[in-house]
Design a protein around this motif. Structure first.
Motif, short mmCIF file in Angstrom:
data_model
loop_
_atom_site.label_atom_id
_atom_site.label_comp_id
_atom_site.label_asym_id
_atom_site.label_seq_id
_atom_site.Cartn_x
_atom_site.Cartn_y
_atom_site.Cartn_z
N GLY A 7 33.51 54.57 38.38
CA GLY A 7 34.26 53.44 38.96
C GLY A 7 34.90 52.58 37.89
N THR A 8 34.17 52.35 36.79
CA THR A 8 34.73 51.57 35.68
C THR A 8 35.91 52.29 35.06
OG1 THR A 8 32.52 50.70 35.27
CG2 THR A 8 34.15 50.41 33.54
N ALA A 9 35.81 53.60 34.91
CA ALA A 9 36.90 54.37 34.34
C ALA A 9 38.14 54.33 35.23
CB ALA A 9 36.46 55.82 34.11
N ILE A 10 37.95 54.44 36.52
CA ILE A 10 39.09 54.37 37.45
C ILE A 10 39.72 52.99 37.42
CG2 ILE A 10 39.69 54.36 39.90
CD1 ILE A 10 37.87 56.74 40.27
N ILE A 15 44.24 49.44 35.70
CA ILE A 15 44.74 48.26 34.98
C ILE A 15 45.71 48.68 33.89
CG2 ILE A 15 44.04 46.41 33.43
CD1 ILE A 15 41.51 46.13 35.12
N ILE A 16 45.39 49.73 33.16
CA ILE A 16 46.27 50.20 32.09
C ILE A 16 47.58 50.73 32.67
CG2 ILE A 16 46.55 51.99 30.33
CD1 ILE A 16 43.57 51.59 29.70
N SER A 17 47.52 51.47 33.77
CA SER A 17 48.75 52.03 34.35
C SER A 17 49.65 50.94 34.91
CB SER A 17 48.41 53.05 35.42
OG SER A 17 47.74 52.41 36.50
N VAL A 21 54.04 49.83 33.28
CA VAL A 21 55.19 50.03 34.14
C VAL A 21 56.45 49.88 33.30
CG1 VAL A 21 56.47 49.11 36.10
CG2 VAL A 21 53.99 49.23 36.17
N THR A 22 57.33 50.84 33.40
CA THR A 22 58.53 50.82 32.57
C THR A 22 59.49 49.74 33.07
OG1 THR A 22 59.56 52.50 33.95
CG2 THR A 22 58.36 53.25 32.00
#
Length: 109
Positions: A7-10, A15-17, A21-22
């Motif tokens: 869950g932490t990884a997801i 958050i990173i994705s 955002v371009t």
């Protein structure tokens, strides 16, 4: 444990994705905005004028040098000396700890 880690990884991935955002590229729309030719960005003419003024100022004031503070703490040699002191201190601490550590061979120096 695995569910928490998963869950932490997801959550971290989400958050990173979102942060990656371009943005849209507006380079093709950088025409002149106002009648004076100012775009809010540096145009080639503005940059050339600024560089010409810098060269003229340097020629009028030869005693000012290049503007690079070699001996200041934020200059070339100052930053090198500070970095050498920091990393040298860390290396010295490691050498001292290695000589008196738990795994140091007894009777060899």
């Amino acid at each position: 444990m695995n569910k928490t880690l998963f869950g932490t990884a997801i959550l971290a991935f989400a958050i990173i994705s979102v942060g990656m955002v371009t943005q849209q590229a507006f380079a093709q729309y950088m025409g002149n905005v106002d009648p004076a030719g100012k775009t809010g960005k540096n145009t080639l003419e503005e940059t050339l004028k600024l560089q010409r003024e810098r060269v003229e100022y340097a020629q009028e004031n030869p005693a000012t040098g290049s503007g690079t503070p070699y001996l200041a703490a934020d200059g070339v040699l100052g930053a090198s000396a500070i970095a050498a002191a920091v990393f040298g201190g860390i290396a010295a601490a490691f050498f001292v700890r290695a000589r008196s550590g738990r795994y140091a061979a007894q009777g060899r120096g």
